[in-house]
Design an enzyme around this catalytic site. Structure first.
Site, short mmCIF file in Angstrom:
data_model
loop_
_atom_site.label_atom_id
_atom_site.label_comp_id
_atom_site.label_asym_id
_atom_site.label_seq_id
_atom_site.Cartn_x
_atom_site.Cartn_y
_atom_site.Cartn_z
N ASN A 105 -29.42 33.64 46.92
CA ASN A 105 -28.74 33.26 48.19
C ASN A 105 -28.29 34.59 48.95
OD1 ASN A 105 -27.52 32.24 50.53
ND2 ASN A 105 -25.64 31.21 49.58
N LYS A 117 -21.30 14.44 44.82
CA LYS A 117 -20.45 15.74 44.58
C LYS A 117 -19.24 15.03 43.87
CE LYS A 117 -18.60 19.92 45.31
NZ LYS A 117 -18.89 21.01 45.21
N THR A 119 -23.20 24.37 48.28
CA THR A 119 -23.42 23.16 49.18
C THR A 119 -24.36 23.61 50.29
OG1 THR A 119 -21.18 22.56 48.88
CG2 THR A 119 -22.05 21.48 50.88
N GLU A 134 -18.04 29.71 46.10
CA GLU A 134 -18.41 30.38 47.42
C GLU A 134 -19.55 31.04 47.37
OE1 GLU A 134 -16.76 29.44 50.30
OE2 GLU A 134 -15.26 28.14 49.14
N ALA A 156 -18.76 21.90 40.81
CA ALA A 156 -17.80 22.47 41.51
C ALA A 156 -17.65 24.01 40.84
CB ALA A 156 -16.41 21.79 41.07
N GLY A 157 -17.90 25.03 41.60
CA GLY A 157 -17.63 26.47 41.12
C GLY A 157 -18.77 26.80 39.82
N GLY A 178 -22.74 29.50 47.77
CA GLY A 178 -23.62 28.71 48.81
C GLY A 178 -24.04 27.62 48.13
#
EC number: 6.3.3.3
Length: 226
Positions: A175, A37, A16, A12, A117-118, A14
């Site tokens: 971000n 992905k 993506t 979480e 992923a993460g 950012g």
């Protein structure tokens, strides 16, 4: 063709969001890209796809199918190795590597993005992590850091681990999507000074793909080593 693995300092942060804006910038500039992905979790509210996969497909205006960008997906938004064990799914480094190589060898591309992923050490199983995949591919990394309390430590730890294993950091993106965070510039400056890596892009809450055009051109430039 350039290949870039996009990871975050955490989940979480950012990734993506950054991936989709890079896709849109490439599409605008007629840069031939594909964003994979390989492992995704967390089902979308609007379809049976995982949310990250859906966002990537939408950024391409659905010119790719889910199977073309994703190999393994889980509806539960939890660590992949936990839901994989529960579902009796083997997340094999070799299978992921083969999936990735099959996709780019069949296409005429300028750049291949692989969104992780993460964070760097996200487990795929009790014996393998995402970093094992990156090391197997031997490709550069773009690191996404959400600027907030704790980001300095998370970012520096990730950069140090990449350096320790001689994996090139192609750049890191700040971000800055939370307007309530204080001392944003100070935190970015600290990361730059300690790590020795200049921030590649500082992304605000209202950024759009136009802010990523220069970065997309830099990533495919001949001066950038794979």
């Amino acid at each position: 063709m350039k290949k870039i693995f996009i990871i975050g300092t955490d989940t979480e942060v950012g990734k993506t969001y950054i991936s989709t804006k890079l896709i849109e910038a490439c599409e605008h500039e007629n840069i031939k890209s594909l964003c994979l992905k390989p492992v995704a979790s967390g089902q979308s509210q609007f379809s049976e796809l995982c949310e990250d996969v859906e966002n990537i497909l939408n950024a391409y205006k659905n010119k790719f199918t889910a199977d073309e960008v994703n190999l393994i997906s889980f509806s539960e938004a939890v660590a992949p190795h936990i839901v994989a064990a529960k579902s009796k799914v083997d997340i094999s480094i070799e299978n992921l590597k083969q999936f990735i190589e099959d996709k780019y060898t069949r296409r005429d591309l300028d750049i291949l993005f692989i969104e992780g992923a993460g964070g760097l050490l996200t487990p795929y199983s009790n014996h393998a992590t995402q970093f094992d995949l990156i090391k197997a591919l031997r490709i550069p990394v773009i690191l996404v850091s959400a600027i907030k309390v704790g980001c300095i430590n998370h970012t520096l730890l990730t950069i140090n681990e990449l350096n320790r294993h001689n994996i090139k950091l192609a750049g890191w993106i700040a971000n800055c999507n939370d307007s309530n965070i204080k001392y944003i510039n100070e935190q970015i400056n600290t990361i730059e000074e300690i790590s020795g890596y200049t921030c590649s892009a500082k992304i605000s809450q209202n950024a759009d793909y136009l802010d990523f055009i220069d970065l997309s051109k830099i990533l495919i430039s001949p001066e950038e080593n794979e």
